[in-house]
Design an enzyme around this catalytic site. Structure first.
Site, PDB file in Angstrom:
ATOM      1  CG  HIS A 254      -1.808   1.187   1.324  1.00 54.58           C
ATOM      2  ND1 HIS A 254      -3.094   1.198   0.841  1.00 54.58           N
ATOM      3  CD2 HIS A 254      -1.600   2.433   1.847  1.00 54.58           C
ATOM      4  CE1 HIS A 254      -3.635   2.379   1.059  1.00 54.58           C
ATOM      5  NE2 HIS A 254      -2.746   3.145   1.668  1.00 54.58           N
ATOM      6  CD  GLU A 255       1.580   3.606   3.672  1.00 51.62           C
ATOM      7  OE1 GLU A 255       1.831   4.686   3.067  1.00 51.62           O
ATOM      8  OE2 GLU A 255       0.536   3.431   4.318  1.00 51.62           O
TER       9      GLU A 255
ATOM     10  CG  HIS B 264       0.346   6.155  -0.714  1.00 42.77           C
ATOM     11  ND1 HIS B 264      -0.750   6.569  -1.425  1.00 42.77           N
ATOM     12  CD2 HIS B 264      -0.136   5.584   0.432  1.00 42.77           C
ATOM     13  CE1 HIS B 264      -1.858   6.267  -0.749  1.00 42.77           C
ATOM     14  NE2 HIS B 264      -1.503   5.660   0.374  1.00 42.77           N
TER      15      HIS B 264
END
Length: 379
Positions: free
Chosen positions: A33-34, A37
């Site tokens: 997920h990170e 980003h």
């Protein structure tokens, strides 16, 4: 000596059998997920101060040549990417800090970027969660294939919703509520999450199509990980003879297509569950927090590594969907503000953002307390 050793052996089994699988599952999902980003932010030319797995004090870390601090932090219940100009892990603008940035830093600060770059960077987190699930399912299908059965009724339970609706042995399901089905598993998926909802079934019987309306009944069952779950059933059974159960093997390209389809199905069912939960039509005990995830991870690890990887895929979808809810400080809350900014052609007033962020944070904290209560006392 034996009396002293037993508790330590029990602790060791708990650490290896539960905590390690839990940390593996959560770390993979959070990292992906990170990383979404981070990668899209870097692609958009945004500077990154820190990339952290976990919150709180740093346990391990290093600074790369771009000045990004990579951290492993003490509380392994999430993570964050801190961009240049962020006041904290929630990517709120640091108004005072922005004034103190150099011209070079302002050029790469998150909150000075065009709205499309900010939106793309924020959306990338949930998107990467969905991509992770597609990859996991695709690899599993390519390696192991999957068993399917024809959607034919072998038996109808007496006094069941199916019996009351006039469904008969030998009927072949064609569609459920307008959705075409190819396998008996397709029927089960469409029915299991709709307890209490009247569903329209189109069936093939003696060369003609007939229609029946049945309302699935909520029934408690135990899943493969030992969890008690409530699903909707109409009371029909498939068998080896009529179902012609067989193994379907996939080429790499077919496996990717099947992975996309399976991920879409999981997303749809999860979204449907959340809507029914908000409407008070789902059992709140189906929601769990870290304690339940840890328990499931331990049980999945006990069944084999492939079960643990499947849990990663399912949790990844859940994290992706939850992060898209339009609640600050979740990704969906940021995206809602960016959508308003695009429509209004100017940023939402900082006072409004501050109030909404505080309210959103309260909602998130209440939700976290709720799932913790479910884990420990509620269910």
């Amino acid at each position: 000596m034996t009396d002293i050793a037993v508790p330590f052996l029990g602790l060791g089994n708990f650490l290896i059998g539960t905590i390690v699988p839990f940390l593996f599952v959560l770390t993979v999902v959070v990292f992906v997920h990170e990383m979404g980003h981070y990668l899209v932010g870097r692609w958009c030319g945004i500077g990154v101060r820190a990339f952290s797995i976990g919150f709180g004090p740093e346990l391990l870390g290093f600074t790369d040549r771009r000045g990004t601090r990579w951290r492993l932090s003490a509380i392994p219940l999430g993570g964050y990417v801190k961009f240049v100009g962020d006041v904290g892990a929630a990517s709120q603008p640091d108004a005072e800090g922005l004034d103190e940035l150099s011209d070079e830093e302002r050029n790469v600060a998150f909150h000075t970027q065009p709205v499309w770059k900010r939106a793309a960077t924020v959306f990338a987190g949930p998107l990467f969660n969905f991509l992770l699930t597609i990859v996991v399912f695709a690899v599993m299908f390519a390696m192991f294939g999957r068993y399917v059965s024809e959607p034919i009724v072998a038996e109808v339970r007496p006094d069941s919703p199916a019996a009351q609706a006039g469904i008969e042995p030998g009927d072949r399901f064609v569609s459920v509520n307008g959705v075409r089905v190819e396998t008996f598993t397709d029927v089960q998926r469409l029915v299991s999450g709709r307890a209490g909802d009247p569903l329209t079934f189109v069936l093939e019987r003696d060369g003609r199509q007939v229609e029946a309306v049945a309302t699935p009944e909520a029934t408690e069952q135990t899943d493969a990980l030992g969890n008690t779950i409530k699903i909707g059933l109409i009371g029909v059974v498939n068998n080896e003879e009529l179902g012609q159960r067989r193994m379907v093997e996939y080429s790499p390209l077919e496996a990717v297509g099947a992975g996309i389809e399976e991920t879409g199905s999981v997303i749809a069912r999860t979204g449907q569950f959340l809507k029914r939960l908000v409407a008070g039509r789902e059992d709140r005990c189906q929601l769990g927090g870290p304690v339940k995830i840890a328990d499931m991870a331990g049980k999945a690890a006990g069944l084999g590594f492939e079960w643990l990887v499947q849990l990663v895929a399912l949790l990844s979808v859940g994290i992706g969907i939850l992060n898209l809810l339009p609640i600050p400080p979740l990704d969906g809350g940021h995206l809602a503000f960016y959508a308003l900014e695009a429509v209004l052609r100017r940023p939402v007033p900082s006072q409004v953002v501050e109030v909404v962020y505080r309210a959103g944070m309260l909602v998130v904290l209440v939700f976290m307390a709720f799932v913790f209560w479910n884990d420990l006392f509620g269910c």
